[in-house]
Design an enzyme around this catalytic site. Structure first.
Site, PDB file in Angstrom:
ATOM      1  N   ILE A 149       5.672  54.163  66.359  1.00 56.07           N
ATOM      2  CA  ILE A 149       5.920  54.669  67.965  1.00 56.07           C
ATOM      3  C   ILE A 149       7.406  54.366  68.365  1.00 56.07           C
ATOM      4  O   ILE A 149       7.915  55.392  68.987  1.00 56.07           O
ATOM      5  CB  ILE A 149       4.812  54.258  68.976  1.00 56.07           C
ATOM      6  CG1 ILE A 149       3.371  54.819  68.470  1.00 56.07           C
ATOM      7  CG2 ILE A 149       5.032  54.612  70.200  1.00 56.07           C
ATOM      8  CD1 ILE A 149       2.290  54.034  69.059  1.00 56.07           C
ATOM      9  N   ASP A 168      13.331  43.685  67.410  1.00 55.31           N
ATOM     10  CA  ASP A 168      11.952  43.483  66.388  1.00 55.31           C
ATOM     11  C   ASP A 168      12.394  42.708  65.419  1.00 55.31           C
ATOM     12  O   ASP A 168      12.927  43.118  64.376  1.00 55.31           O
ATOM     13  CB  ASP A 168      11.570  45.043  65.993  1.00 55.31           C
ATOM     14  CG  ASP A 168      10.093  45.111  65.153  1.00 55.31           C
ATOM     15  OD1 ASP A 168       9.962  43.917  64.545  1.00 55.31           O
ATOM     16  OD2 ASP A 168       9.567  46.004  65.524  1.00 55.31           O
ATOM     17  N   CYS A 228       3.439  51.711  77.475  1.00 54.85           N
ATOM     18  CA  CYS A 228       2.322  52.720  76.784  1.00 54.85           C
ATOM     19  C   CYS A 228       1.786  51.883  75.815  1.00 54.85           C
ATOM     20  O   CYS A 228       0.979  52.466  74.762  1.00 54.85           O
ATOM     21  CB  CYS A 228       2.713  53.894  76.254  1.00 54.85           C
ATOM     22  SG  CYS A 228       3.216  54.883  77.675  1.00 54.85           S
ATOM     23  N   ARG A 230       0.045  48.075  75.163  1.00 56.94           N
ATOM     24  CA  ARG A 230      -1.383  47.348  75.393  1.00 56.94           C
ATOM     25  C   ARG A 230      -1.171  46.803  76.977  1.00 56.94           C
ATOM     26  O   ARG A 230      -0.012  46.238  77.407  1.00 56.94           O
ATOM     27  CB  ARG A 230      -1.709  46.314  74.565  1.00 56.94           C
ATOM     28  CG  ARG A 230      -1.815  46.760  73.237  1.00 56.94           C
ATOM     29  CD  ARG A 230      -2.924  47.968  72.903  1.00 56.94           C
ATOM     30  NE  ARG A 230      -4.243  47.683  72.791  1.00 56.94           N
ATOM     31  CZ  ARG A 230      -5.203  48.462  72.910  1.00 56.94           C
ATOM     32  NH1 ARG A 230      -4.996  49.799  72.985  1.00 56.94           N
ATOM     33  NH2 ARG A 230      -6.359  47.930  72.977  1.00 56.94           N
ATOM     34  N   ASP A 254       0.984  52.860  81.794  1.00 57.11           N
ATOM     35  CA  ASP A 254      -0.275  53.535  80.999  1.00 57.11           C
ATOM     36  C   ASP A 254      -1.322  52.996  80.950  1.00 57.11           C
ATOM     37  O   ASP A 254      -2.397  53.062  80.607  1.00 57.11           O
ATOM     38  CB  ASP A 254       0.185  54.575  80.092  1.00 57.11           C
ATOM     39  CG  ASP A 254      -1.040  55.424  79.433  1.00 57.11           C
ATOM     40  OD1 ASP A 254      -1.588  56.026  80.325  1.00 57.11           O
ATOM     41  OD2 ASP A 254      -1.340  55.264  78.238  1.00 57.11           O
ATOM     42  N   GLU A 259      -9.155  46.996  82.156  1.00 50.34           N
ATOM     43  CA  GLU A 259      -9.366  48.621  82.064  1.00 50.34           C
ATOM     44  C   GLU A 259     -10.997  48.724  81.891  1.00 50.34           C
ATOM     45  O   GLU A 259     -11.582  48.009  81.452  1.00 50.34           O
ATOM     46  CB  GLU A 259      -8.831  49.201  81.150  1.00 50.34           C
ATOM     47  CG  GLU A 259      -7.244  48.944  80.993  1.00 50.34           C
ATOM     48  CD  GLU A 259      -6.521  49.816  80.122  1.00 50.34           C
ATOM     49  OE1 GLU A 259      -7.202  50.441  79.249  1.00 50.34           O
ATOM     50  OE2 GLU A 259      -5.122  49.953  79.849  1.00 50.34           O
ATOM     51  N   HIS A 277      -4.468  55.359  81.060  1.00 49.62           N
ATOM     52  CA  HIS A 277      -4.253  55.106  79.349  1.00 49.62           C
ATOM     53  C   HIS A 277      -4.523  56.497  78.650  1.00 49.62           C
ATOM     54  O   HIS A 277      -5.610  56.626  77.917  1.00 49.62           O
ATOM     55  CB  HIS A 277      -5.384  54.289  79.216  1.00 49.62           C
ATOM     56  CG  HIS A 277      -5.500  53.467  77.855  1.00 49.62           C
ATOM     57  ND1 HIS A 277      -5.776  52.122  77.609  1.00 49.62           N
ATOM     58  CD2 HIS A 277      -4.849  53.872  76.581  1.00 49.62           C
ATOM     59  CE1 HIS A 277      -5.382  51.683  76.461  1.00 49.62           C
ATOM     60  NE2 HIS A 277      -4.686  52.646  75.753  1.00 49.62           N
ATOM     61  N   LEU A 278      -3.597  57.310  78.938  1.00 51.00           N
ATOM     62  CA  LEU A 278      -3.481  58.504  78.333  1.00 51.00           C
ATOM     63  C   LEU A 278      -2.609  58.929  77.512  1.00 51.00           C
ATOM     64  O   LEU A 278      -2.530  60.041  76.784  1.00 51.00           O
ATOM     65  CB  LEU A 278      -3.036  59.715  79.407  1.00 51.00           C
ATOM     66  CG  LEU A 278      -3.763  59.747  80.793  1.00 51.00           C
ATOM     67  CD1 LEU A 278      -3.214  60.998  82.038  1.00 51.00           C
ATOM     68  CD2 LEU A 278      -5.175  60.335  80.393  1.00 51.00           C
ATOM     69  N   ALA A 280      -2.895  58.514  74.082  1.00 51.59           N
ATOM     70  CA  ALA A 280      -3.650  59.169  73.124  1.00 51.59           C
ATOM     71  C   ALA A 280      -4.201  60.444  73.501  1.00 51.59           C
ATOM     72  O   ALA A 280      -5.024  61.097  72.469  1.00 51.59           O
ATOM     73  CB  ALA A 280      -4.362  58.319  72.145  1.00 51.59           C
TER      74      ALA A 280
END
Length: 540
Positions: A149, A168, A228, A230, A254, A259, A277-278, A280
Site C-alpha cells: 500500500i 521502513d 488508514c 490500524r 479512517d 471501533e 474505516h472505509l 477497503a
C-alpha cells in the site's frame, strides 16, 4: 466440513465455500462464539470478531481461521500456532482501495474539502476565505511502511509532484530507488522533514503507538497526518492536543483505537477529516477479499500448504517454487529417520546444501519436524505447530547451510546445482542421519544413511535392518517375506567394511505386520529391524 462466517464477505466468497462445505453466516456475540465454535472446522471474520485463546481452545475442530482483510490483531496468532490452526488474511486485496482512500484523505485534509462541503451544502454559506488550503505539488510526503500500500501511495504522490521520503527498516534501498523514494534510517529523522505523513505499517506490539506526543512534537506545525493503517498507531489524545494547540495543521483518520467509534474529541475540531474505516470499502476490494479468503480457507481444509498463512515462515517470491518442491522430501526424510531409528531425540539438525541453501528454509525445517513427530503424535502435528511440539518434547532444533556438498563416497559426486537435505537426530540411542535429494523429474532419492552412500528411491513401505555383515542375510529375509506373500520391490545394502555392521533397506509392496517384524528380529539375530511407512508425495 462446517465453516462459520461471522462478518460479511462477498457473495463470490460464500459461493466458493458452499461449493465444497456447509457454511453458516451469522453475526455472534463473544459468548455465543464460545458456545458454538466447537462445531466448526473453519472460522472467517473481519475486524470485529475477537478470536481469543479461549475461542481457539474451545474450537477443537478448528483447522483454519481466515481474516477477510489486512491485519490479524483481532486473532491470537500465537495461540493458533500452538494448536496448529492456520491463520490467513488477504493483505493484497485491499492494496489499491486503501492507497486511493489514503490519497483521497490526503487531498481532503490539504484542501478542506469536507468542511467546505458542509458549509455550503448544509449551512448555505458561500465562504471561500475560511477554507484556503495548501497544494501537494512541491511538498514532502513521509510514508511509514513502504509495503504494497505504501508503495502505491508513493507512486501517486510522485505523479502529484511530491518529494517522497519513507521509513521502513525492512525494505531494501533498491526497492525505494525503483519507486523514486528516499529511505530515511529512522522515524525521528523522517518526522521533522515532512509536510504530510501517511502510515501504512503493520500494527505490532512495537508499533501500537507509533506516533505519540514525543513524535508529534518533532513535526512542523504546518504538517498534516493521514492514518488508514490500524487504529491506535497514532495516540489520539496526543493528536487532539497537538491539533487543538496549533502544533499540527490537520489530520485525516479512517481508523480508530476502539471501533466502531462514534464519539471522539477529534470530531469537534475544524482541521480533522474522518471516515468510518472505509479504506477497503470498494466493490472491487470486497469481492477480492471474499474470493481470496475463501480460496485460502478451502486450501487449508483440504490439507494443502497455504504459503499466504501469517503463522508460517515467509518465503520470498523467487524462492517459493524451489522450497515448496522440496516439502514432500523434507517430510519423508523426517518420517524415515523417526521410524528407522526410533527413540527419543534430544536434538534434530537439518542441513541444507547446494542451491537450496540460498533460500529461506524455516518452512522446510518445520516440515521435517512434522514428518518426524507425526510418527508419535499422528495427525495432530502439522507444519505450523511442529516447532512448538518439538520444544514441548525437549527437542532442540538447528539448521545449517552450505553452498557446497560434502563428499558422499565412491561415485557419490553431485552437480553444484543439486540440493541436498540431511536430517540428523541425536539422543540416548545414538546419532543417526539420512540425506535425500530431488531428481530433475521431481522424484525423491535417498543418497546416504548413517554415512553409507546409497542411491535409491524410497518406497511407501520399507524394512530397515542393522546387522552384522555375513553371507545369506538377504536370502533369509527374502524367505521370511515370501512365506507371508510379501513381495520385495528392491533393496540396497551398505557396509563400512566386510563382516562389519551393515545396513539393509528393503522396498516392499505392502506393510510388514508387527508379528513379522518381531519374528525377523529374533530369527535373524539382527541388531534391529524396523518397519517404515512413508508419506511419499503427500503435501504437508
Amino acid at each position: 466440513m462446517k465453516i462459520l462466517v461471522t462478518e460479511a464477505i462477498s457473495e463470490t466468497g460464500i459461493s466458493l465455500l458452499r461449493d465444497e462445505h456447509e457454511v453458516d453466516v451469522r453475526k455472534v456475540t463473544s459468548e455465543e462464539l464460545l458456545e458454538i465454535i466447537p462445531e466448526y472446522d473453519a472460522l472467517i471474520t473481519r475486524s470485529e470478531t475477537k478470536v481469543t485463546a479461549e475461542v481457539l481452545a474451545r474450537g477443537t475442530r478448528l483447522k483454519v481461521v481466515g481474516r477477510a482483510g489486512v491485519g490479524v490483531d483481532n486473532i491470537d496468532v500465537a495461540a493458533a500456532t500452538e494448536r496448529g490452526v492456520v491463520v490467513v488474511n488477504v493483505p493484497g486485496a485491499n492494496t489499491y482501495s486503501t492507497a486511493e482512500h489514503a490519497f483521497g484523505l490526503l487531498i481532503a485534509v490539504a484542501r478542506n474539502i469536507p468542511q467546505a462541503h458542509h458549509a455550503l451544502a448544509r449551512e448555505g454559506r458561500w465562504d471561500r476565505m475560511s477554507f484556503v488550503g495548501t497544494e501537494l505539488h512541491g511538498k514532502t510526503l513521509g510514508i511509514i511502511g513502504l509495503g504494497r500500500i505504501g508503495s502505491e501511495v508513493a507512486v501517486r504522490a510522485r505523479a502529484f509532484g511530491m518529494r517522497v521520503l519513507a521509513y521502513d527498516p525492512y525494505v531494501p534501498h533498491s526497492r525505494a530507488e525503483h519507486l523514486g523514494v528516499t529511505l530515511v534510517p529512522s522515524l525521528r529523522g523522517l518526522l521533522p522533514e515532512v509536510d504530510f505523513l501517511t502510515i501504512h505499517a503493520a500494527k505490532t506490539p512495537e508499533s501500537a503507538r507509533l506516533i505519540g506526543a514525543a513524535e508529534l512534537a518533532l513535526m512542523k506545525p504546518t504538517a498534516r497526518i493521514v492514518n488508514c493503517a490500524r487504529g491506535g498507531m497514532v495516540d489520539e489524545e496526543a493528536l487532539y492536543r497537538a491539533l487543538k494547540e496549533g502544533r499540527l495543521a490537520g489530520a485525516a483518520l479512517d481508523v480508530f483505537a476502539a471501533e466502531p467509534c462514534t464519539d471522539s474529541p477529534l470530531f469537534g475540531l475544524p482541521n480533522v477529516v474522518v471516515t468510518p474505516h472505509l479504506s477497503a470499502s470498494t466493490a472491487e476490494a470486497q469481492d477480492a477479499n471474499g474470493r481470496y479468503i475463501a480460496q485460502y480457507v478451502l486450501r487449508a481444509l483440504r490439507g494443502e500448504l497455504v504459503p499466504e498463512a501469517v503463522n508460517l515462515p515467509q518465503i520470498p517470491r523467487d524462492g517459493v517454487q524451489v522450497v515448496t518442491d522440496h516439502l514432500p522430501l523434507a517430510e519423508t526424510l523426517g518420517s524415515f529417520l523417526a521410524q528407522a531409528f526410533p527413540g527419543h531425540a534430544d536434538r534434530i539438525t537439518v542441513a541444507y546444501s547446494g542451491e537450496l541453501a540460498k533460500h529461506p528454509t524455516a518452512l522446510l525445517t518445520n516440515t521435517v519436524l512434522k514428518g518426524y513427530l507425526a510418527t508419535q503424535l499422528g495427525e495432530h502435528v502439522n507444519y505450523i505447530n511442529a516447532p512448538a511440539l518439538a520444544r514441548r518434547r525437549g527437542i532442540a532444533v538447528n539448521e545449517s547451510k552450505s553452498l557446497t556438498h560434502a563428499p558422499l563416497g565412491e561415485n557419490g559426486t553431485l552437480s553444484p546445482a543439486s540440493s541436498l537435505i540431511t536430517v540428523r537426530s541425536e539422543g540416548p540411542q545414538g546419532a543417526h542421519e539420512v540425506t535425500g535429494m530431488l531428481r530433475r523429474d521431481g522424484g525423491m532419492r535417498f543418497v546416504a544413511v548413517d554415512g553409507l552412500h546409497i542411491d535409491m528411491a524410497p518406497s511407501r513401505h520399507m524394512l530397515v535392518s542393522q546387522h552384522r555383515d555375513q553371507p545369506g542375510m538377504v536370502g533369509r529375509f527374502g524367505m521370511a517375506l515370501a512365506a507371508r506373500d510379501i513381495n520385495i520391490a528392491g533393496l540396497h545394502l551398505g557396509r563400512h567394511q566386510p563382516r562389519g555392521m551393515a545396513l539393509m533397506l528393503l522396498q516392499i509392496d505392502e506393510p510388514a505386520p508387527p508379528d513379522l517384524v518381531a519374528e525377523l528380529r529374533e530369527a535373524m539375530a539382527v541388531d534391529t529391524v524396523q518397519a517404515v511407512t512413508l508419506p511419499l508425495g503427500r503435501q504437508p
